[in-house]
Every structure is written in structure tokens, then in C-alpha cells.
Design a protein around this motif. Structure first.
Motif, PDB file in Angstrom:
ATOM      1  N   LEU A   1       0.703  -1.204   0.079  1.00 47.34           N
ATOM      2  CA  LEU A   1       0.026   0.088  -0.095  1.00 47.34           C
ATOM      3  C   LEU A   1       0.753   1.416  -0.029  1.00 47.34           C
ATOM      4  N   SER A   2       0.520   1.970  -0.773  1.00 48.12           N
ATOM      5  CA  SER A   2       1.197   3.558  -0.695  1.00 48.12           C
ATOM      6  C   SER A   2       0.920   4.161   0.746  1.00 48.12           C
ATOM      7  N   SER A   3       1.774   5.127   0.941  1.00 48.66           N
ATOM      8  CA  SER A   3       1.600   5.781   1.941  1.00 48.66           C
ATOM      9  C   SER A   3       0.142   6.259   2.524  1.00 48.66           C
ATOM     10  N   TYR A   4      -0.382   5.931   3.577  1.00 48.47           N
ATOM     11  CA  TYR A   4      -1.654   6.331   4.068  1.00 48.47           C
ATOM     12  C   TYR A   4      -1.753   7.019   5.618  1.00 48.47           C
TER      13      TYR A   4
ATOM     14  N   ASP B   1       1.310   8.067  10.311  1.00 53.11           N
ATOM     15  CA  ASP B   1       1.240   7.421   8.643  1.00 53.11           C
ATOM     16  C   ASP B   1       2.053   6.121   8.345  1.00 53.11           C
TER      17      ASP B   1
ATOM     18  N   SER C   1       3.229   2.924   5.431  1.00 56.26           N
ATOM     19  CA  SER C   1       3.159   2.399   3.908  1.00 56.26           C
ATOM     20  C   SER C   1       3.567   0.907   3.994  1.00 56.26           C
ATOM     21  N   ARG C   2       3.318   0.269   3.019  1.00 55.36           N
ATOM     22  CA  ARG C   2       3.739  -1.072   3.118  1.00 55.36           C
ATOM     23  C   ARG C   2       4.248  -1.663   1.534  1.00 55.36           C
ATOM     24  N   LYS C   3       5.107  -2.486   1.579  1.00 52.15           N
ATOM     25  CA  LYS C   3       5.705  -2.804   0.265  1.00 52.15           C
ATOM     26  C   LYS C   3       5.114  -4.379  -0.012  1.00 52.15           C
TER      27      LYS C   3
ATOM     28  N   THR D   1       6.859  -0.710   5.543  1.00 56.30           N
ATOM     29  CA  THR D   1       8.310   0.293   5.164  1.00 56.30           C
ATOM     30  C   THR D   1       8.430   1.379   5.871  1.00 56.30           C
TER      31      THR D   1
END
Length: 115
Positions: free
Chosen positions: A26-29, A50, A52-54, A85
Motif C-alpha cells: 500500500l502506498s503511504s496512508y 502514517d 506504507s507497505r511493500k 516500510t
């Protein structure tokens, strides 16, 4: 999104176990929105949540080895790679963004048991 596949393959009285997992990144949220707070300094302090996930692939391999009707050996190996991440700050009220609670460890786990 997460996709997992696994199989137990019988080989005579033994079994071979295989699995593979895929976790989509997931992009940064922003996990939660909290208004800036006043902690008695000249400026308000913001609290960041905040993440984010790879993309991550994990896999495992194991075996059940038949010895007798009363004894079997179990062994295996699996990975547990973390998708994070950038980790969420627990409660960042100091204004120091380097104090993140990094919970992004990867694990490789061997297992050997007898029953």
C-alpha cells in the motif's frame, strides 16, 4: 490484498507441505487523523500516524516423516517477511519524528518436532 496457496503432498506414508503467500503493498496512508495538540510550546505539535507497505512474498516448506505407527517426525521452515516500510509512530507528542516504534522485523523460522 493477500493470496495464499498451500498443499500437502503424500509420498507413501510421509507428507511434503508447501505454501506461498503474497501480500500486496500500500502506498503511504494516514492510519488515523488526530488534530494538532498544545503541549505548552510556542507551536502546536502534530501527531503522525502514517504508514506504507511493500509487496511481500513468504513461503514455507515442511515434512511429516513416518517412523512407526506411534512415532512421526515433523520439520519445517517458513519465512515471515514484514510488509511495513514506514512504521506508525506510537504517540509522537515530543515533536521528534525519529522516535518511531519500528515493528518491521522479518522472521525465518525453522521447526523440528517429534510426536
Amino acid at each position: 490484498m493477500d493470496i495464499s496457496f498451500g498443499a500437502g503432498i503424500p509420498i507413501a506414508r510421509n507428507k511434503l507441505h508447501l505454501n506461498i503467500d503474497f501480500v500486496k503493498g500500500l502506498s503511504s496512508y494516514q492510519r488515523i487523523a488526530i488534530p494538532d495538540i498544545d503541549i505548552g510550546q510556542d507551536e502546536l505539535t502534530s501527531i503522525a500516524f502514517d504508514e506504507s507497505r511493500k509487496d511481500v512474498f513468504n513461503f514455507g516448506l515442511g515434512a511429516e516423516i513416518y517412523i512407526s505407527d506411534r512415532i512421526s517426525l515433523y520439520g519445517g521452515f517458513s519465512t515471515d517477511y514484514n510488509a511495513i516500510t514506514s512504521a506508525t509512530n506510537i504517540l509522537e507528542i515530543t515533536g521528534n519524528s525519529e522516535d518511531n516504534a519500528e515493528l518491521n522485523n522479518d522472521f525465518i523460522t525453522p521447526v523440528l518436532e517429534r510426536s
